[in-house]
Design an enzyme around this catalytic site. Structure first.
Site, PDB file in Angstrom:
ATOM      1  N   ASP A 186       0.929  -0.969   0.043  1.00 12.95           N
ATOM      2  CA  ASP A 186       0.023  -0.037  -0.079  1.00 12.95           C
ATOM      3  C   ASP A 186       0.947   1.452   0.296  1.00 12.95           C
ATOM      4  O   ASP A 186       0.665   2.094   0.642  1.00 12.95           O
ATOM      5  CB  ASP A 186      -0.980   0.001   1.221  1.00 12.95           C
ATOM      6  CG  ASP A 186      -1.850  -1.325   1.506  1.00 12.95           C
ATOM      7  OD1 ASP A 186      -2.282  -1.653   0.369  1.00 12.95           O
ATOM      8  OD2 ASP A 186      -2.005  -1.908   2.439  1.00 12.95           O
ATOM      9  N   GLU A 229     -11.194  -0.476  -3.545  1.00 13.67           N
ATOM     10  CA  GLU A 229     -10.293  -0.032  -2.304  1.00 13.67           C
ATOM     11  C   GLU A 229      -9.387   0.741  -2.725  1.00 13.67           C
ATOM     12  O   GLU A 229      -9.164   0.896  -3.894  1.00 13.67           O
ATOM     13  CB  GLU A 229     -10.104  -1.080  -1.394  1.00 13.67           C
ATOM     14  CG  GLU A 229      -9.017  -2.156  -2.305  1.00 13.67           C
ATOM     15  CD  GLU A 229      -8.540  -3.173  -1.274  1.00 13.67           C
ATOM     16  OE1 GLU A 229      -9.136  -3.414  -0.217  1.00 13.67           O
ATOM     17  OE2 GLU A 229      -7.572  -3.731  -1.420  1.00 13.67           O
TER      18      GLU A 229
END
Length: 314
Positions: A28, A215
């Site tokens: 991420d 997401e």
């Protein structure tokens, strides 16, 4: 503190401008160019740190720093699962980190927290008031900051609906599927205080189109068009990718292109997603499984371009 020995390998750029930036677990990734002229990347917990930090002078060669960016915890969170940090610099020169932390009041679910530091590497001091929780809907994760052309600050994040799903792929592969909306929150100039109501700007579509979720939102404005980058499907799934939607207004409506900016199989990538794109529109960081064992997600670097409403890796 001194850097660790972990750094990017010798770079052999592929034809489309993608290469591995960190050959270690660094999921991420987000990034910014700090006041000192260096690039800093921030990653989900790993390598013994709650929030990981890496640095680069040229955006190509990266070094993982032996720094714990979040050495202290807020009163609302546990010491587990600190996900998807993102850092912005305020007008006063201080740095604000948005991150996902596990809520003490509902274990296994998360809130978006904020923390402030004098330096891009920290130490970041967390607020005892989370920015968003929505625990009754599954929680709030994957925050990303944005500054509009008029200087107004926002944060986008995901409502983690699949965490209260009915099982299957990423816990949301069994009908009825749960909504996993992307939300837009306007902020006061301090970058941490919400201002007005939260607005939903995207959600998962059909299981065939998006899988169990959308997401990892990342918002930017390029030549009058708002680009909302996001990932679809489960992060363990080969179908995990990066896509984008566009709008002429920050609050939408956003139109999905359904084009895969990254996908498994291209350049040897496996489940590439969780991307952050530079506001300048010419570079991106994202993660993918380091190898077929799928125990670590490495950080990848990509050169890209935005033309009109189209994004491409070049």
């Amino acid at each position: 503190m001194l850097p660790t020995a972990i750094s990017s390998p010798i770079i052999h750029k592929r034809a489309n401008g993608v290469h591995m930036g960190l050959n270690t677990d660094f999921p991420d990734p987000s990034f910014l160019k700090a006041a000192d002229g260096k690039w800093y990347a921030f990653g989900t917990n790993g390598n013994g740190k709650r929030i990981q930090v890496a640095s680069s002078s040229d955006f190509n060669t990266w070094t993982l720093l032996d720094i714990e960016a979040l050495p202290t915890l807020s009163t609302w969170e546990t010491d587990k699962d600190h996900y998807a940090p993102d850092v912005i610099q305020r007008d006063d020169g201080k740095y604000v980190m948005y991150y996902s932390g596990e809520a003490k009041s509902k274990i296994g679910h998360h809130c978006v927290g904020t923390a402030v530091a004098e330096s891009p590497t920290g130490p970041y001091v967390p607020s005892n008031t989370p920015l968003s929780c929505r625990l009754d809907q599954g929680g709030s994760i994957d925050p990303s900051g944005f500054v509009d052309s008029d200087g107004t600050r926002y944060v986008v994040f995901k409502v983690d609906g699949n965490s209260v799903g009915n099982g299957g792929n990423c816990n949301n592969g069994v009908e009825p599927l749960v909504s996993t909306p992307i939300m837009l929150q306007k902020l006061q100039p301090d970058g941490v205080t919400p201002l007005g109501d939260t607005v939903q700007i995207l959600d998962r579509g059909t299981a065939d189109a998006d899988g169990p979720l959308v997401e990892a939102p990342n918002l930017l404005l390029h030549q009058g068009t708002y680009f909302l980058f996001y990932s679809t499907h489960c992060y363990t799934d080969p179908a995990y990718d990066v896509r984008w939607a566009t709008a002429s207004n920050i609050a939408g409506p956003y139109e999905k292109t359904n084009v895969k900016l990254t996908k498994t199989g291209e350049d040897g990538l496996m489940s590439p997603g969780g991307a952050t794109v530079c506001g300048c529109g010419d570079r991106m960081l994202f993660h993918g499984w380091c190898d077929s064992a799928k125990t670590k997600r490495c950080m990848y670097v990509a050169n890209m371009s935005l033309i009109g409403k189209t994004a491409a890796i070049i």
